[in-house]
Design an enzyme around this catalytic site. Structure first.
Site, PDB file in Angstrom:
ATOM      1  CE  LYS A 131      10.794  -0.399   3.824  1.00 47.90           C
ATOM      2  NZ  LYS A 131      10.374   0.912   3.316  1.00 47.90           N
ATOM      3  CD  GLN A 176      10.740   4.370   4.179  1.00 46.54           C
ATOM      4  OE1 GLN A 176      11.130   3.443   3.472  1.00 46.54           O
ATOM      5  NE2 GLN A 176       9.778   4.226   5.043  1.00 46.54           N
ATOM      6  CG  ASP A 178       8.163   1.230  -2.809  1.00 43.39           C
ATOM      7  OD1 ASP A 178       7.902   0.381  -1.949  1.00 43.39           O
ATOM      8  OD2 ASP A 178       8.885   2.228  -2.612  1.00 43.39           O
TER       9      ASP A 178
END
Ligand SMILES: Nc1nc(=O)c2c([nH]1)NC[C@@H]1CN(c3ccc(C(=O)N[C@@H](CCC(=O)O)C(=O)O)cc3)C=[N+]21
Length: 279
Positions: A50, A94, A117
Site C-alpha cells: 500500500k 489493517q 475501506d
C-alpha cells in the site's frame, strides 16, 4: 481470456496519479494513514504494498505501527486523533487486529468521511441504499475488473461465494446495483456445485485453496477469484482450481495478479475521492 489485474491496476494508478496532480495544483496533497497493530507477517507485506502504491501516485502515506500489546483504549485514542487531524484524508486500520481487540468498535470509531475501506456502518448503509460513499476496495476492484473484461452484470446470474463483511456482502450489493440476479453461497450451502454450474458470474471469496472445481464452471462464465491461500510449498493460490476453470470460463482472474493488485489500486481511488470531497 485471462483478466490481468496487474495491468488494470496500473491503469487505475495512472488515473489516480492524474487526479492527485489536479488536487496538488489546488494545494491539497491527499494523505492516507495506515494503522497496523502487532506483527502479522501477511499484514506487513500488504501494508508495504500500500505504501509503495501511494508513493507511485503521489499520495502522502503515513504508517502507525503499534505493538501487539496495545490496548483497546490506546487504539481508540489514536483513531480519534487521526479523525481530528486535517492532514489525514483516509484512515485504514489493517485487519485482522490481534486477539483481544474489538475490531467492530474500532471500525465504528473511524470518521465515516475518512473511512477509505468503506467498513463503517454508515458507509455500509449507504452502499445498501445506493447512495455515494467509499466502497470496500476488494469488491470495488472486482467491479472494475468485470467492466474491463467487457462483462455487464445486468440480467446475469451472479454467484458470490462467501458472506464476509469485507468481501462477500458488499460484493453482492454491488452486483445487485448493476442489476445482476445475485445468489450468496456460503459454508452451509447445500449444493455448491449446482450453484456454480448455473452462474454466469462467479466471485469466489471463501479462503479455501482451490475449493471451486473447474468442472463445476458453466462454459462461458466469468470467474473472479478473490482467494489468497498459501500452499504447503509456499506458493499462492486462489479459491478456484485455476487451470481446469480457465478451460471453460470466458474470462478468469489469476492468483496472484488478479484481484489483489486491484484492492490496492481502489484504495488509492478512495483516498483521492475522500480528499476531493474534503476540499
Ligand atoms: N483494513 C483492511 N483493508 C484491506 O484492504 C485489507 C485488510 N485490512 N487486511 C488484509 C486484506 C488483504 N488485502 C490484500 C491486498 C493486496 C493483495 C495483493 O496485492 N496481492 C498480490 C500478491 C501479494 C503476494 O505475493 O503476497 C496479488 O494477488 O497479486 C492481497 C491482499 C487487503 N486487505
Amino acid at each position: 481470456m485471462i483478466i490481468d489485474g496487474k495491468q488494470v491496476a496500473a491503469q487505475v494508478r495512472a488515473e489516480v496519479a492524474a487526479a492527485v496532480k489536479e488536487l496538488e495544483a489546488r494545494g491539497r496533497t491527499p494523505g492516507l494513514t495506515v494503522v497496523r497493530v502487532g506483527d502479522d507477517p501477511a499484514s506487513a507485506v500488504y501494508v508495504r504494498g500500500k505504501r509503495k502504491a501511494c508513493e507511485e501516485v503521489g499520495i502522502r502515506s503515513v504508517e502507525h505501527h503499534l505493538p501487539a500489546t496495545t490496548s483497546q483504549a490506546e487504539l481508540l485514542a489514536l483513531v480519534r486523533q487521526l479523525n481530528a487531524d486535517p492532514s489525514v484524508d483516509g484512515i485504514l486500520v489493517q485487519l485482522p487486529l490481534p486477539k483481544g481487540l474489538d475490531e467492530s468498535e474500532i471500525l465504528d470509531a473511524i470518521d465515516p468521511g475518512k473511512d477509505v475501506d468503506g467498513f463503517h456502518p454508515l458507509n455500509v448503509g449507504a452502499l445498501c441504499l445506493g447512495k455515494p460513499a467509499p466502497r470496500p476496495c476488494t469488491p470495488h476492484g472486482v467491479m472494475r475488473l468485470l467492466a474491463e473484461a467487457g462483462c455487464d452484470p445486468k440480467g446475469k446470474r451472479a454467484l458470490v461465494i462467501g458472506r464476509s463483511h469485507i468481501v462477500g456482502k458488499p460484493m453482492a450489493l454491488m452486483l445487485l446495483e448493476k442489476h445482476a440476479t445475485v445468489t450468496i453461497a456460503h459454508s452451509r450451502t447445500a449444493d455448491l456445485a449446482a450453484e456454480v454450474a448455473r452462474a454466469d458470474i462467479v466471485v469466489a471469496a471463501i479462503g479455501k485453496a482451490e475449493m471451486i472445481r473447474g468442472e463445476w464452471v458453466k462454459p462461458g462464465a466469468v470467474v473472479i477469484d478473490v482467494g489468497m491461500n498459501r500452499k504447503p510449498d509456499g506458493k499462492l493460490c486462489g479459491d478456484v482450481e485455476y487451470a481446469a476453470a480457465a478451460e471453460r470460463a470466458a474470462a478468469i482472474t489469476p492468483v496472484p495478479g488478479g484481484v489483489g493488485p486491484m484492492t490496492i489500486a481502489m484504495l488509492l481511488v478512495n483516498t483521492v475521492e475522500l480528499a476531493r470531497t474534503r476540499t
